[in-house]
Scaffold this motif. Structure first.
Motif, short mmCIF file in Angstrom:
data_model
loop_
_atom_site.label_atom_id
_atom_site.label_comp_id
_atom_site.label_asym_id
_atom_site.label_seq_id
_atom_site.Cartn_x
_atom_site.Cartn_y
_atom_site.Cartn_z
N ASN A 60 0.87 -1.19 0.00
CA ASN A 60 0.00 0.00 0.00
C ASN A 60 0.90 1.24 0.00
OD1 ASN A 60 -2.44 -1.52 0.24
ND2 ASN A 60 -1.94 -1.86 2.40
N ILE A 61 0.91 1.93 -1.11
CA ILE A 61 1.85 3.05 -1.30
C ILE A 61 1.14 4.38 -1.06
CG2 ILE A 61 3.52 4.11 -2.87
CD1 ILE A 61 4.09 1.15 -2.28
N GLU A 62 1.71 5.18 -0.15
CA GLU A 62 1.22 6.54 0.05
C GLU A 62 2.15 7.56 -0.59
OE1 GLU A 62 -0.16 7.74 3.93
OE2 GLU A 62 -0.39 5.64 4.55
N ASP A 63 3.44 7.23 -0.59
CA ASP A 63 4.42 8.16 -1.17
C ASP A 63 5.60 7.35 -1.69
OD1 ASP A 63 5.51 10.49 -1.99
OD2 ASP A 63 6.13 11.19 0.00
N THR A 64 6.08 7.65 -2.92
CA THR A 64 7.19 6.91 -3.51
C THR A 64 8.53 7.46 -3.01
OG1 THR A 64 7.22 8.38 -5.42
CG2 THR A 64 5.85 6.40 -5.57
N GLY A 65 9.60 6.77 -3.37
CA GLY A 65 10.94 7.20 -2.97
C GLY A 65 11.88 6.01 -2.93
N GLU A 66 13.14 6.25 -2.57
CA GLU A 66 14.13 5.18 -2.47
C GLU A 66 15.18 5.53 -1.42
OE1 GLU A 66 15.63 4.80 -6.44
OE2 GLU A 66 16.86 6.60 -6.30
N ILE A 67 15.68 4.49 -0.76
CA ILE A 67 16.68 4.69 0.30
C ILE A 67 17.35 3.34 0.57
CG2 ILE A 67 15.22 4.18 2.30
CD1 ILE A 67 17.67 7.18 1.97
N THR A 68 18.51 3.33 1.21
CA THR A 68 19.13 2.07 1.64
C THR A 68 19.20 2.03 3.15
OG1 THR A 68 21.50 2.67 1.82
CG2 THR A 68 20.62 2.31 -0.40
N VAL A 69 18.95 0.84 3.72
CA VAL A 69 18.95 0.65 5.18
C VAL A 69 19.71 -0.63 5.50
CG1 VAL A 69 16.79 1.88 5.57
CG2 VAL A 69 16.75 -0.57 5.10
N PRO A 70 20.25 -0.74 6.74
CA PRO A 70 21.01 -1.95 7.11
C PRO A 70 20.17 -3.23 6.93
CG PRO A 70 21.35 -0.22 8.73
CD PRO A 70 20.26 0.26 7.82
N ALA A 71 20.68 -4.15 6.11
CA ALA A 71 19.91 -5.34 5.72
C ALA A 71 19.61 -6.24 6.91
CB ALA A 71 20.68 -6.11 4.64
N ARG A 72 20.63 -6.56 7.72
CA ARG A 72 20.44 -7.51 8.81
C ARG A 72 19.48 -6.96 9.87
NH1 ARG A 72 22.33 -12.40 6.99
NH2 ARG A 72 24.08 -11.95 5.62
N LYS A 73 19.65 -5.69 10.21
CA LYS A 73 18.79 -5.09 11.23
C LYS A 73 17.34 -5.05 10.77
CE LYS A 73 22.47 -2.21 13.21
NZ LYS A 73 23.00 -0.84 13.32
N LEU A 74 17.13 -4.68 9.50
CA LEU A 74 15.77 -4.64 8.97
C LEU A 74 15.15 -6.03 9.00
CD1 LEU A 74 13.45 -3.18 7.55
CD2 LEU A 74 14.61 -3.62 5.37
N MET A 75 15.91 -7.03 8.56
CA MET A 75 15.38 -8.39 8.53
C MET A 75 15.08 -8.89 9.94
SD MET A 75 16.99 -11.83 6.83
CE MET A 75 18.24 -12.00 8.11
N ASP A 76 15.98 -8.63 10.89
CA ASP A 76 15.77 -9.08 12.27
C ASP A 76 14.53 -8.43 12.89
OD1 ASP A 76 17.95 -10.71 12.10
OD2 ASP A 76 19.31 -9.35 13.17
N ILE A 77 14.31 -7.15 12.60
CA ILE A 77 13.14 -6.46 13.13
C ILE A 77 11.85 -7.08 12.58
CG2 ILE A 77 11.82 -4.29 13.01
CD1 ILE A 77 14.54 -2.82 13.24
N VAL A 78 11.80 -7.24 11.24
CA VAL A 78 10.60 -7.79 10.61
C VAL A 78 10.34 -9.22 11.09
CG1 VAL A 78 9.54 -8.44 8.41
CG2 VAL A 78 10.83 -6.30 8.60
N ARG A 79 11.41 -10.00 11.26
CA ARG A 79 11.26 -11.39 11.69
C ARG A 79 10.69 -11.49 13.10
NH1 ARG A 79 16.23 -14.83 10.07
NH2 ARG A 79 17.26 -13.41 11.51
N GLN A 80 11.01 -10.51 13.96
CA GLN A 80 10.57 -10.55 15.35
C GLN A 80 9.17 -9.97 15.55
OE1 GLN A 80 11.99 -12.03 17.82
NE2 GLN A 80 13.86 -12.61 16.74
N LEU A 81 8.59 -9.39 14.51
CA LEU A 81 7.23 -8.85 14.63
C LEU A 81 6.23 -10.00 14.71
CD1 LEU A 81 7.36 -5.91 12.04
CD2 LEU A 81 7.40 -5.74 14.55
N PRO A 82 5.06 -9.79 15.33
CA PRO A 82 4.07 -10.86 15.47
C PRO A 82 3.55 -11.33 14.10
CG PRO A 82 3.56 -9.00 16.92
CD PRO A 82 4.65 -8.54 16.01
N ASP A 83 3.22 -12.62 14.01
CA ASP A 83 2.65 -13.18 12.78
C ASP A 83 1.37 -12.42 12.41
OD1 ASP A 83 4.67 -14.98 12.89
OD2 ASP A 83 3.42 -16.69 13.50
#
Length: 366
Positions: A60-83
């Motif tokens: 669901n897109i509200e605003d476009t754009g592009e950026i780079t973020v730390p891969a491992r930290k992003l993945m670890d955060i998303v993985r720890q979120l509730p199902d």
């Protein structure tokens, strides 16, 4: 940039992309994943300058754009979120804010303009293959790739496109594995490329989630595999791969038929007391049986008799048992055929259920 997306939709492609990213990098931006929002799509890209993985998902897109973020930290955060939870991303003063339920975090970023891409040449040939069948092709052969050989062209896999379909070949100089995926329509000219080891391993991971067709494109310096959500681009290894046709023995006159799993288990048991460094095992082949034997510097010994179908001359031959077990572990079907000539010639291992796959194992002196 402002988007929201379901956790499960995001997690699978993110794990694939983050898997390419090396933990230790000389360039800080190579530890990051590129997030690009365009139309109704979020694309995520990771690279180590040799292999690049890109995943695309609807969001669901509200605003476009592009950026780079730390891969491992992003993945670890998303993985720890509730199902089943939803997660939203928004860019705020060069920080990526992540919100899900009562959780909120801010990740550091680097400009998307700093993110490198794998250089690609013009595509020379393209073929579509079933993803599941292509993964099986790689699974049957990838074990024979060298790992850190000074002959750098062995640290990868040969992929050959021809009018017959796709052939893959892997060898480390001691054993060879090759398999063919036959198709009704291949390419007009034979095209051979060497894919680096990491590219093959990432391609196997990518195909494990793919049930549809995969488009394989070859250029002079790259290969691209495009599936429904994921695209892998890898540089090629510059070198000349050994002529696999010359390695496959043609003159074997001693043909042994055995139950694959019975032989594999007997080899595994006997190998326990083989020399840990050289892993040598002796095969004494005679009428209707093979005597397996192994010993080690501690003067420990093991032997086992295996019933087989064979009625030729007696033969004593030695092998690295690990090479035999690797081949028998990925071969298909109940039975296996082993063709030999003499104690100094390689063994040809085939499965009657799959004549498109062959394994060659060099003998060793014991």
């Amino acid at each position: 940039m402002k988007i929201s997306i379901n956790r499960e939709t995001l997690l699978k492609p993110l794990q694939q992309v983050a898997g390419v990213v090396e933990r230790r990098q000389t360039l800080p931006v190579l530890s990051n994943v590129l997030m690009r929002v365009k139309g109704n799509q979020l694309s995520m890209t990771g690279t180590d300058l040799e292999v690049e993985m890109q995943g695309n998902v609807e969001a669901n897109i509200e605003d476009t754009g592009e950026i780079t973020v730390p891969a491992r930290k992003l993945m670890d955060i998303v993985r720890q979120l509730p199902d089943g939870s939803d997660v939203s991303f928004s860019l705020n003063e060069q920080r990526l804010q992540i919100v899900s339920g009562r959780f909120k975090s801010n990740l550091s970023t680097l400009p998307a303009s700093d993110f490198p891409t794998v250089d690609t040449s013009e595509v020379e040939s393209t073929v579509k293959v079933p993803g599941t069948a292509f993964k099986q092709l790689l699974d049957r052969t990838a074990f024979a790739m060298a790992q850190q050989d000074v002959r750098y062209f062995l640290n990868g896999m040969l992929i050959e496109l021809s009018g017959d379909g796709v052939r893959v070949v892997a060898t480390d100089g001691h054993r060879l594995a090759t398999s063919v995926l036959s198709m009704g329509q291949g390419v007009s000219e034979v095209n051979q490329v060497i894919i680096p080891r990491k590219g093959i391993l990432e391609l196997q991971r990518m195909l494990s989630e793919e049930e549809g067709d995969v488009e394989i494109s070859l250029g002079s310096n790259h290969m691209r595999a495009q599936a429904s959500q994921m695209t892998l681009t890898t540089k090629l290894v510059d070198g000349k791969f050994p002529d696999y046709n010359r390695v496959i023995p043609k003159n074997g006159n001693k043909v042994i038929s055995a139950e694959r799993e019975v032989l594999r288990q007997a080899l595994s048991r006997t190998a326990i007391l083989s020399n840990e460094k050289f892993r040598g095992i002796r095969l004494n082949i005679s009428d209707e049986q093979i005597q397996l034997s192994a010993n080690n510097p501690e003067r420990e010994e093991a032997e086992e008799l295996v019933s087989v179908e064979y009625s030729g001359a007696d033969l004593e031959i030695g092998f690295n048992v690990g090479y035999l077990l690797d081949a028998l572990g990925v071969a298909e079907g109940k039975n296996v055929k082993v063709t030999l000539n003499d104690a100094n010639s390689p063994a040809l291992i085939e499965s009657p259920d799959n004549e498109q796959t062959v394994y060659v194992v060099m003998p060793m002196k014991l």
